[in-house]
Design a protein around this motif. Sequence first.
Motif: not given
Length: 644
Positions: A462-463, A466, A470, A476, A478, A480, A484, A489
């Motif tokens: 997820a990181r 994300n 972005q 977001g 969103f 973590r 996701l 999100g």
Amino acid sequence: MARTARPRTAAPRPRPAAPAAAPARPGPGRAAVAGSAPARAGVGRRRAWFWLRLLVLVTIWGSLALAAVLLVLVWDLPRTDLALSQTRRAGVTLEAANGAIIATSGDVHGQIVRLPALPAHLPAALLAIEDRRFYQHLGLDPIGIARAAWVNWSTGQISQGGSTLTQQLAKNLFLTPERSFRRKAQEAVMALWLEWRFSKDELLEIYLNRVYLGAGAFGMDAAARLYFGIPATRLNLWQSAVLAGLPKAPSRLNPRTAPEAAAGRAAEVLGAMVEVGTITQREATLAAESIRIPPRPSRDSGWFADWALDDLGARFPGNADLVLRTSLDLRIQAVVEQRLEALLAGPGARAGVGQGAVVVMQAETGHVRAMAGGRDYRQSQFNRATQARRQPGSAFKPFVFLTALEAGMGPGDGVADGPINLGGWRPGNGAWRSQGQITLEEALTHSVNTAAVRVLARGGGARAANATAQRFGLPGPFPRDATLALGTGEVTLLDLVAAYAPFANGGLLPEPRGLVSARADGQAVAAGRPTLLRVTTPEYAAAMRQMLESVVTRGTGRAAQPPGGRQVAGKTGTTQDFRDAWFIGFTAAPPGTGGGTLVLGVWLGNDDATPMADVRGGTLPARLFRDILETLVRPSPGAASLSR
């Protein structure tokens, strides 16, 4: 003897008769003889003296009283020099891409027009309906006042006013709309001053340039451009009649909001012109038959206007009048409005869909070509395209899959599509039947949830996803965790449309823009230039485009494919319990829409998040995408008329 002589005595002379006694003058305590001439003369002199003294006293005290009244009336009048060069709210005029005015704010003034440059029928129409004796009176018209009083008394209602055009000008320039005797008296004083200060032609010219004509427009030129899209110098007879009829009630007779009332008033003006001999009855009849009030350029472009004007003060500091040319394409906007309303009123109503939003953007520049922030701007100004943050569902998956590509996977690499259990969370696949192993392209094409969760993990979790989102302009918030991958999100439609643009133009992210150029007080000023940010490589963008084309040709987005083999790429999105349904797609711009590639995003749902009846991204949103695109390729007569 001498005789002694006697002295002679004279004979007595007869005395003359005594003259008649003169009449005695009347003294104190003695009355004159009534009816005598001297008595009457004396009374006349006294009366003359009395009236003379009375006249002098009345003149003196009347002058003092008049001076006091004038002092009271003019005590709080504005300075005429400041009023004639009055400060006002800076005007902002928002134009569509073709120059048609779509919105105004502040006090919008057009070009200063001179009488010789105007068509003769414009001032003639104004005088015929507002002040026929304009060139005969001195600012106040007793005949007009008496006529208005008689008409109002005989009809039993206030149907006619007695104010002259000069009085109206005095009110507009110097006074407030307050209704009182004092304000009316002040209006008369200022009207007399204006007649002393200016010639008749100058007064008429000032009026034509200052009169308020509705929708924020001051002056005939501003109104001509706003309502008809032409300068006042090019007005024809019926257009002049429409504008001349507006001062009576600018809001109620506004051609945009009340076209029938405006046309009826124009017919009255034409009739008044016949009465005063300005035009013939035949000319009036032909003009009345030619009245065609143009429709508003767009019924719902208010959402676009609000968005384009947001933060205007920071971008254009100062108090200059602004004319802003935007990227809005009225033809595309009209089609979007028409097709969205048709869908919501028909299949959408049957499926419990209350609202929708559509954004059309040019991928190469970020120029927004159309925007519908809801069903009806007049009922709700909330912009669901820019202000509503909703879950995108599977429309978020392209960023998950791009993250996996950038991590080293390829569209043909395999991924398991079987059931998965993450701490008790078991995402479902809907109607998809597990095949054990499918490619990344197949997983995105058919929007397989379990495969998407595994792709998320293989791309860095997820990181990493994300960070990709972005980078593509999706702020977001969103989650973590693995949810996701299913789009849990929040995004806005506008941001999501812009985020898809790099898949269409080689990995370059455009900033959504509405303004193309700007003029401040007639001078060109910088409006900013399109900015493009590289967010991925052309190779990864091409791979994603290929996968998104597969979604439309043989996956969940098949309903978005228009006839004729036009190449379309896109992705569907549906949230839990059918609360949101999305389709974001892109294709080569149809002829006449500015060229390049258009990214078109659709959202359907309800403001209160009420579930819809089995509305998924591949159903109504995909159909709306296709309907809009089809209409743009082959515009219907209705859409063409709306775009004019």
